[in-house]
Enzyme design. Structure first.
Site, PDB file in Angstrom:
ATOM      1  N   ASP A 121       0.932  -1.203  -0.245  1.00 22.87           N
ATOM      2  CA  ASP A 121       0.362  -0.397  -0.187  1.00 22.87           C
ATOM      3  C   ASP A 121       1.079   1.528  -0.278  1.00 22.87           C
ATOM      4  OD1 ASP A 121      -2.452  -0.604  -0.808  1.00 22.87           O
ATOM      5  OD2 ASP A 121      -3.095  -1.645   1.833  1.00 22.87           O
ATOM      6  N   ASP A 158      -6.927  -4.307  -5.375  1.00 17.04           N
ATOM      7  CA  ASP A 158      -6.696  -2.950  -4.400  1.00 17.04           C
ATOM      8  C   ASP A 158      -5.029  -2.779  -4.944  1.00 17.04           C
ATOM      9  OD1 ASP A 158      -7.598  -4.904  -3.059  1.00 17.04           O
ATOM     10  OD2 ASP A 158      -8.312  -3.458  -1.317  1.00 17.04           O
TER      11      ASP A 158
HETATM   12  N1  GLY Z   1      -6.825  -1.361   0.162  1.00 15.00           N
HETATM   13  C1  GLY Z   1      -8.295  -2.345   1.525  1.00 15.00           C
HETATM   14  C2  GLY Z   1      -9.873  -1.854   1.064  1.00 15.00           C
HETATM   15  O1  GLY Z   1      -9.911  -1.615  -0.084  1.00 15.00           O
HETATM   16  O2  GLY Z   1      -9.991  -1.731   1.760  1.00 15.00           O
END
Ligand code: GLY
Length: 383
Positions: A102, A165
């Site tokens: 992330d 994601d």
């Molecule tokens: N990237 C984690 C979520 O969307 O909850």
């Protein structure tokens, strides 16, 4: 260049809604100036900047909101808050176990946004460190970027896990490739996006949340429902990460396969938007479950507005009008206009199986603001 061709009424709505939103955020920003919020408790922002939580994946969005408002108004107070958020994130670089895929969510809306607006060398340095770490998570055999660390899910082995994601983290690599003139970053991003297209995208345009690969051979093993209802279901925020994420990979590469993938997801998403314009947590959740996820509506709107700019005629109008329908539904049903309350969106959901649903989440507010600023033409392009 393609434009959105907003009607006069749509333009006026967007302008007025942005004005009201910015007026509220001006007050919120003063109250939360020294926090990095994730949600609200009794209407007041919490703070995730402590040593145990500084690595939380959403810790770039508050800074991102402040940079957007700085771009909109030129007010130095927003810049100061964004810079504080960015500096606090330095602590995360010293905690390897709190660094995962992330990095894009954390450092694009903070350091890279700062660099783009101010040319700060410190900010550039942070962005490049984050990009190098992200690139280091690439698995050559499976051609994917590893998502989570093992300790993020009770010691489960995550070496072969990739999640949809991650498409939103790839722009950090596209940026580094351009900044350094070093194709490795671009190659990794394109390779991962291509794997996502082949292994996550289903025939009907929906996407899986989690795919597990054999981390040694690279072979695709299985998939999981992840934050959605169950395996084979359709977690709405996952659909939006794919919709916006494939669009961004197209914008950064010009590869039509990514535009086709983005449009497949977008067309699937459009055909599932309820009459109300309010988005459930999972398009395949049981009929008697009514939980919403406002974040999905906001993120999808951003992706659809970009697609509306990339397409023409009826197709473009469909994307644009769907985005406006969702944004209006949010402001009418799932929004706090109360200036004493710190959040904007009120019905966000992190995961279907969590105990709590329909609360405020900072990235919902971030993407709502971004979508409005796309409509008015004021946006700082973060991704
Ligand atoms: N990237 C984690 C979520 O969307 O909850």
């Amino acid at each position: 260049m393609n434009t959105l061709h907003l009607t006069e009424e749509q333009r006026a709505w967007a302008q007025e809604t942005l004005c009201r939103t910015a007026a509220k955020l001006e007050k919120v920003s003063r109250r939360s100036a020294h926090k990095i919020p994730y949600t609200t408790v009794n209407g007041v922002h919490d703070d995730r900047s402590g040593p145990d939580q500084i690595g939380w994946w959403t810790n770039g969005f508050w800074g991102g909101m402040m940079w957007q408002l700085y771009k909109l108004t030129g007010e130095e107070s927003y810049r100061a808050i964004a810079e504080e958020n960015e500096r606090k994130l330095d602590e995360n670089f010293l905690h390897y176990d709190m660094l995962d895929h992330d990095n894009g969510f954390k450092w694009l809306p903070t350091a890279v946004a700062d660099y783009r607006l101010t040319g700060s060398r410190e900010a550039r340095n942070r962005g490049l460190l984050a990009a190098n770490h992200l690139a280091g998570r690439y698995n050559l055999a499976g051609r994917f970027i590893r998502a989570w660390n093992d300790w993020e899910d009770n010691g489960r082995d995550h070496r072969g896990w990739a999640i949809i994601d991650c498409l939103m983290n790839l722009p950090l690599l596209y940026w580094a490739a351009q900044e350094l003139g070093d194709r490795r970053f671009q190659q990794i991003a394109v390779s991962h996006a291509d794997t996502a297209r082949r292994c996550f995208l289903r025939g009907d345009g929906s996407v899986r949340h989690i795919v597990e690969f054999d981390h040694e051979s690279g072979e695709m093993m299985c998939d999981y429902g992840g934050q959605g209802c169950e395996r084979g279901s359709s977690w709405t925020r996952g659909q939006t990460w794919a919709l916006y994420g494939f669009t961004l990979s197209y914008l950064h590469t010009g590869d039509m396969d990514f535009l086709d993938a983005a449009q497949s997801v977008a067309n699937y998403f459009l055909s599932n938007i309820p009459e109300s314009g309010l988005i459930p947590v999972d398009f395949r959740q049981p009929e008697d479950v009514t939980w919403e996820d406002s974040t999905a509506a906001a993120i999808a709107s951003c992706g659809l507005i970009e697609l509306a700019k990339l397409t023409q005629g009826r197709q473009s109008a469909l994307y644009r009008d769907a985005a406006l329908k969702m944004l209006r539904a949010l402001t009418e049903h799932s929004f706090s206009w109360d200036e004493n309350e710190d959040c904007l969106l009120t019905k966000c959901t992190a995961a279907y199986h969590d105990a709590e649903h329909e609360f405020s989440i900072i990235y919902g507010d971030y993407y709502f603001l971004e979508a409005l600023m796309k409509l008015t033409g004021d946006e700082l392009f973060i991704w």
